[in-house]
Design a protein around this motif. Structure first.
Motif, PDB file in Angstrom:
ATOM      1  N   GLU A 232     -11.863 -26.776  -2.232  1.00 38.08           N
ATOM      2  CA  GLU A 232     -12.485 -27.975  -2.961  1.00 38.08           C
ATOM      3  C   GLU A 232     -11.521 -28.838  -3.941  1.00 38.08           C
ATOM      4  O   GLU A 232     -11.788 -29.709  -4.423  1.00 38.08           O
ATOM      5  CB  GLU A 232     -13.431 -26.844  -4.449  1.00 38.08           C
ATOM      6  CG  GLU A 232     -14.420 -26.859  -4.117  1.00 38.08           C
ATOM      7  CD  GLU A 232     -15.536 -26.240  -4.607  1.00 38.08           C
ATOM      8  OE1 GLU A 232     -15.130 -26.351  -5.914  1.00 38.08           O
ATOM      9  OE2 GLU A 232     -16.477 -24.841  -4.324  1.00 38.08           O
ATOM     10  N   THR A 234      -8.077 -31.148  -5.079  1.00 34.12           N
ATOM     11  CA  THR A 234      -7.111 -32.612  -4.771  1.00 34.12           C
ATOM     12  C   THR A 234      -6.325 -32.429  -4.763  1.00 34.12           C
ATOM     13  O   THR A 234      -5.619 -33.133  -4.199  1.00 34.12           O
ATOM     14  CB  THR A 234      -8.167 -33.928  -5.623  1.00 34.12           C
ATOM     15  OG1 THR A 234      -8.070 -33.344  -6.420  1.00 34.12           O
ATOM     16  CG2 THR A 234      -9.551 -33.688  -4.810  1.00 34.12           C
ATOM     17  N   GLY A 235      -5.520 -31.276  -5.554  1.00 29.82           N
ATOM     18  CA  GLY A 235      -4.231 -30.731  -5.946  1.00 29.82           C
ATOM     19  C   GLY A 235      -3.692 -29.920  -6.907  1.00 29.82           C
ATOM     20  O   GLY A 235      -5.007 -29.760  -7.191  1.00 29.82           O
ATOM     21  N   SER A 238      -6.324 -29.784 -10.166  1.00 33.14           N
ATOM     22  CA  SER A 238      -7.471 -29.782 -10.178  1.00 33.14           C
ATOM     23  C   SER A 238      -7.608 -27.378  -9.995  1.00 33.14           C
ATOM     24  O   SER A 238      -8.726 -27.241  -9.907  1.00 33.14           O
ATOM     25  CB  SER A 238      -8.583 -30.547  -9.023  1.00 33.14           C
ATOM     26  OG  SER A 238      -7.581 -30.621  -7.478  1.00 33.14           O
TER      27      SER A 238
END
Length: 262
Positions: A232, A234-235, A238
Motif C-alpha cells: 500500500e 508509495t514510498g 508512508s
C-alpha cells in the motif's frame, strides 16, 4: 507460559503454520502485556516504542543511571541497542544488564554498526560475556562477533538472529531460515531496531527452551507486516506509518480470533 504448538524446524516453510504461531504469540502478548525496557538508538526511540505498543507490549526508555536498574528489574525484557553510544549510556547499559541478570530477565543485544568502529566492536565483545538471551544483527555485525551465527550461538549460549534478505535464527544446534519482508524495510531508519524490540517482547513471554521458536515467530510477523505495508505504500515515508498499522491490525485480528474461539 507454554506457547504451543511450536513447529519443528522443517515446518517453518509452511506459511499457514508460521502465521498460526505468530498469532498465538500475539494473543499471549496482548493478554500479558510484557514490559520491555529499551536502551536504544536515540534516532529510533519513537518508532521502537510505537511498535511495542502496537502489539500490546509496554515500552520504557529511561537511561538515567539513577533509575535504569529500577526500570529494568520491573520489566520482563531488556533491549540493549548501541546505535548511538556515549560514556553515560555505557554506564547505564552495564547497570541495566546487572539488574537483568540479578532478576533473571532476558536481555537482547543489537550490536549496531560495530563493523564501523573498532572501539564500539571492543565494547560489544565486553557485553557478550554478560549473557544475552538474544543477539540480533546483520551479516557484517554477526560475522565480526562470531564468524557465523551457529558459532556465535555456541560461544555465548544466546539465540542468534542474523537478518537480511534471508533471516537465519539459531541456538547453535538448530537453525531456522525465513524468507519475507520487503526492500522498503531497509529504507526507513529504525525498522530493524524496532524489530529487535519486538523480538524482546516475544522472549518476555516464553520460557528459555522456547526462545528459538519465539524469535523465528517474531521475525516472521515483522516480515509479514512489511510485505503488507509495502503493498500500500508509495514510498519510505508512508511505509513507516503503514508497517505500524499492519503490525497493529495483525495483533488485533489475533485477539478477535481468540474471542471468537472462547
Amino acid at each position: 507460559m507454554h506457547i504451543a504448538p511450536f513447529p519443528q524446524t522443517n515446518e517453518w516453510k509452511d506459511d499457514g503454520m508460521r502465521e498460526d504461531i505468530s498469532r498465538h504469540l500475539l494473543q499471549e502478548m496482548n493478554s500479558r502485556r510484557p514490559a520491555v525496557h529499551c536502551l536504544t538508538n536515540t534516532v529510533v526511540q519513537a518508532l521502537t516504542a510505537n511498535m511495542l505498543l502496537a502489539v500490546g507490549a509496554i515500552p520504557s526508555m529511561s537511561s538515567d543511571i539513577a533509575e535504569v536498574a529500577h526500570f529494568t528489574k520491573s520489566a520482563n525484557a531488556l533491549l540493549v541497542n548501541i546505535g548511538t553510544l556515549d560514556g553515560d549510556l555505557k554506564n547505564s547499559i552495564k547497570a541495566a544488564i546487572g539488574a537483568a541478570r540479578d532478576h533473571n530477565i532476558p536481555w537482547i543485544f543489537d550490536p549496531v554498526f560495530i563493523d564501523r568502529s573498532e572501539p564500539r566492536a571492543a565494547y560489544a565483545m565486553e557485553l557478550l560475556s554478560l549473557g544475552p538471551a538474544l543477539i540480533r544483527g546483520n551479516r557484517g555485525e554477526i560475522g565480526l562477533l562470531g564468524g557465523n551465527p551457529a558459532d556465535l550461538a555456541r560461544k555465548t549460549g544466546a539465540i542468534v538472529a542474523m537478518t537480511g534478505v534471508t533471516d537465519i535464527v539459531t541456538d547453535g544446534s538448530t537453525e531456522i531460515t525465513l524468507e519475507g519482508g520487503h526492500e522498503l524495510m531497509s529504507l526507513v531508519t529504525g525498522i530493524g531496531c524496532a524489530g529487535t524490540a519486538l523480538l524482546g517482547a516475544c522472549l518476555a513471554i516464553v520460557p528459555a527452551e522456547e526462545r528459538l521458536q519465539a524469535v523465528a515467530a517474531g521475525l516472521s510477523l515483522l516480515g509479514e507486516a512489511g510485505e503488507k505495508a509495502a503493498a500500500e505504500a508509495t514510498g519510505p515515508g508512508s511505509f513507516a506509518a503503514l508497517i505500524l498499522d499492519k503490525i497493529y491490525q495483525i495483533s488485533q485480528s489475533s485477539l478477535q480470533e481468540r474471542k471468537e474461539n472462547e
